[in-house]
Scaffold this motif. Sequence first.
Motif, PDB file in Angstrom:
ATOM      1  N   ARG A  15       0.822  -1.221   0.000  1.00 59.09           N
ATOM      2  CA  ARG A  15       0.000   0.000   0.000  1.00 59.09           C
ATOM      3  C   ARG A  15       0.852   1.266   0.000  1.00 59.09           C
ATOM      4  NH1 ARG A  15      -5.186  -1.103   3.961  1.00 59.09           N
ATOM      5  NH2 ARG A  15      -6.230  -2.576   2.578  1.00 59.09           N
ATOM      6  N   SER A  16       2.154   1.104   0.066  1.00 57.14           N
ATOM      7  CA  SER A  16       3.047   2.279   0.084  1.00 57.14           C
ATOM      8  C   SER A  16       3.336   2.743  -1.341  1.00 57.14           C
ATOM      9  CB  SER A  16       4.369   1.892   0.760  1.00 57.14           C
ATOM     10  OG  SER A  16       5.076   1.037  -0.114  1.00 57.14           O
ATOM     11  N   ASP A  17       4.138   3.777  -1.463  1.00 54.90           N
ATOM     12  CA  ASP A  17       4.535   4.259  -2.795  1.00 54.90           C
ATOM     13  C   ASP A  17       5.296   3.173  -3.553  1.00 54.90           C
ATOM     14  OD1 ASP A  17       3.351   6.668  -2.336  1.00 54.90           O
ATOM     15  OD2 ASP A  17       5.182   7.686  -1.716  1.00 54.90           O
ATOM     16  N   THR A  18       6.087   2.367  -2.832  1.00 56.26           N
ATOM     17  CA  THR A  18       6.809   1.270  -3.499  1.00 56.26           C
ATOM     18  C   THR A  18       5.824   0.248  -4.060  1.00 56.26           C
ATOM     19  OG1 THR A  18       8.706   1.558  -2.047  1.00 56.26           O
ATOM     20  CG2 THR A  18       8.500  -0.576  -3.136  1.00 56.26           C
ATOM     21  N   GLY A  19       4.780  -0.060  -3.308  1.00 59.50           N
ATOM     22  CA  GLY A  19       3.754  -0.993  -3.792  1.00 59.50           C
ATOM     23  C   GLY A  19       3.067  -0.472  -5.039  1.00 59.50           C
ATOM     24  N   ARG A  20       2.858   0.845  -5.083  1.00 64.20           N
ATOM     25  CA  ARG A  20       2.226   1.456  -6.271  1.00 64.20           C
ATOM     26  C   ARG A  20       3.164   1.342  -7.471  1.00 64.20           C
ATOM     27  NH1 ARG A  20      -2.292   0.908  -6.361  1.00 64.20           N
ATOM     28  NH2 ARG A  20      -1.702  -0.722  -4.950  1.00 64.20           N
ATOM     29  N   LEU A  21       4.462   1.432  -7.192  1.00 62.25           N
ATOM     30  CA  LEU A  21       5.437   1.284  -8.281  1.00 62.25           C
ATOM     31  C   LEU A  21       5.373  -0.144  -8.845  1.00 62.25           C
ATOM     32  CD1 LEU A  21       7.810   2.312  -9.968  1.00 62.25           C
ATOM     33  CD2 LEU A  21       9.324   1.807  -8.072  1.00 62.25           C
ATOM     34  N   LEU A  22       5.218  -1.133  -7.958  1.00 68.32           N
ATOM     35  CA  LEU A  22       5.107  -2.522  -8.429  1.00 68.32           C
ATOM     36  C   LEU A  22       3.825  -2.705  -9.239  1.00 68.32           C
ATOM     37  CD1 LEU A  22       6.345  -4.554  -5.316  1.00 68.32           C
ATOM     38  CD2 LEU A  22       7.637  -3.686  -7.255  1.00 68.32           C
ATOM     39  N   ALA A  23       2.734  -2.061  -8.792  1.00 67.95           N
ATOM     40  CA  ALA A  23       1.478  -2.157  -9.544  1.00 67.95           C
ATOM     41  C   ALA A  23       1.637  -1.491 -10.913  1.00 67.95           C
ATOM     42  CB  ALA A  23       0.348  -1.507  -8.754  1.00 67.95           C
ATOM     43  N   ALA A  24       2.453  -0.441 -10.978  1.00 69.05           N
ATOM     44  CA  ALA A  24       2.713   0.219 -12.260  1.00 69.05           C
ATOM     45  C   ALA A  24       3.439  -0.736 -13.211  1.00 69.05           C
ATOM     46  CB  ALA A  24       3.542   1.487 -12.046  1.00 69.05           C
TER      47      ALA A  24
END
Length: 605
Positions: free
Chosen positions: A195-204
Amino acid sequence: MPDARPLASPDTPARRPMPRLIVPGLMVAMAAGVIVVAPLLLDNYLVNILVRACFVAIAAITVDIMWGYCGTLTFGQSAFFGIGAYALAIMFTEYGFGTWQVCAAIAAAMAVAAAVAAFTGWLSFYPGSTPLYASVISLVVPIVLVQILYSGGTFTGSSSGLVGFESFDLEIETWLRLAGLGLLATSVLALVVMRSDTGRLLAALRDNDARCTYLGIDTSRLRIIVLVLSAVVSALAGFFYAGFGGVAAPENASFTFGTNLVIMVALGGRGTVIGPVIGALCMEVASAYLANSLPYVWELIVGLALIVVILVFPDGLLGAVMRLFKRGGGAGRGTATMLRQAAAATAVNNPDAVAIEVRALGKHYGSLSVLDGVEFTAHRGELLSLVGPNGAGKTTLIRCLSDGRERSTGDVGIAGHDIARLSPDRVVRFGLGRKFQTASVFETLTVAECLRVARTHADPPALTSRSATLELPPAAMSVVERSGLSERLDEEARNLSHGLKQALELAMVLSLEPDVLLLDEPTAGLTRAERQSFADILTALARRDRLCILLVEHDLDFVREISSRIIVLHQGRLALDGSVDEVVNSELVREIYTGQHVPHAEVPA
Ligand SMILES: Nc1ncnc2c1ncn2[C@@H]1O[C@H](COP(=O)(O)OP(=O)(O)OP(=O)(O)O)[C@@H](O)[C@H]1O
């Protein structure tokens, strides 16, 4: 784009607060059930199954991270689980049980799993590889490992595995509490990171690998890092699984087990962390009761359940439940993002410097020559349009400028750097930004998240938290504000109109603060007002910010209105390079656009 009229409803769909509470609520309930209630109420047989199920669920979480978040379907996590199990079994069998043996076995489990994962990742995620290729490699790894175990003789126990070694002497209730706590800790950690910014990067990465690459992100490296970390976690789960059971068997590393992990994730709901935990616990308990009494029917039941879930609930059971609580299916994430303008870049040193330099560029597909001897130079502050009939090679030329591996012959320089044979993420670092013909954004991410991913180079993502502010450079900020995207920062990109997606992609590319901007038919499908707005933005970028813009465009009126120079490609060769008037009024362009044949010989070489 002040006049842009989004096709999607401007109203952000209302959201109930439930989805944010479902996952933590389920986790607390399950943890309390497993750690506190289960040891008091359940018989030894069921407690035994639950302990194993907790360790298997940890491995299932790693599959979810690889597949649900990063988009790589993997059957190979079982191999790492098996490595952990055998590290313990071999160490305790060969050297006995003791403190140093435990430490050495844990270290060996983690090191071997990390090394195998790094090698597998290197094979699977080389630049340009496809997700299917990575999945096939993930199938091969457990198959090879099981063959090695079979041929290991007494060292690995061959097909019978290793059994009878001394291991941890703990009460079964203690094991359950330890396993439950381990599962809870893994779930919480995975959820916080995802749920962090890193997780959003993985979702990207999952949504659009190519766009990540063209934002300067080394996607291969990122995927390898995630694989190594998830392999280590899976190995630790296997380590304790074998420590509890006192046995390590080839089945623990098999591709059948790897497939079961995938089924657990699919059934529970991928991309949720907690769904795979539910899937693993349910499948392990059900299989313990049914696999013996209904040996073949049980597998049939699992297969049928998987088909039903895939057809009826493609997001898995938890995904279906969570969707019930969303109205409108996919608004933002209930977070308010503050937009802030980053300090303007320092003044350009040489505002008229050469920005693009192309020498003797050629591109061949076998005997088909698509580009031949293309040469031109463009400077900062120029808005250069590239025109030509369909199939002339325009998109191919854009590819050759942005990806050093594309061209067959010749040289390309971007902002004074030879792009050599570099991949796009490296070329982007020279100051290149590329906008694709079809808007290339991250569909499941919000507008703010898309822009934050685009700022990865300047603002590395936090590992455990999500930023509330978004800082953009002036050019990107101006696009976001003019297009109205600033009002929809917390809305998922897939809900935007075509025009707004195009504006979002342009803002993402401008977030890189490029010196050279490549645009492939950016106005296709836009309304008149949106097109005018685009023209204003591009003109300002060239004149005020001194960007060098190379624009592929079919609309000659648009080209005439904004260009400072035009080059014409015809049959893969540069046919004309001149001022707007020279090119638009030339006989050659008239012939090309009226469809008359232009003999090759008449095209200047
Ligand atoms: N991977 C490929 N293999 C073989 N030929 C290809 C490949 N990619 C492109 N081509 C050919 O290269 C030529 C140029 O294609 P390209 O897409 O660059 O043209 P274009 O000028 O951008 O056309 P359009 O205006 O229709 O987009 C076409 O004849 C196309 O069929």
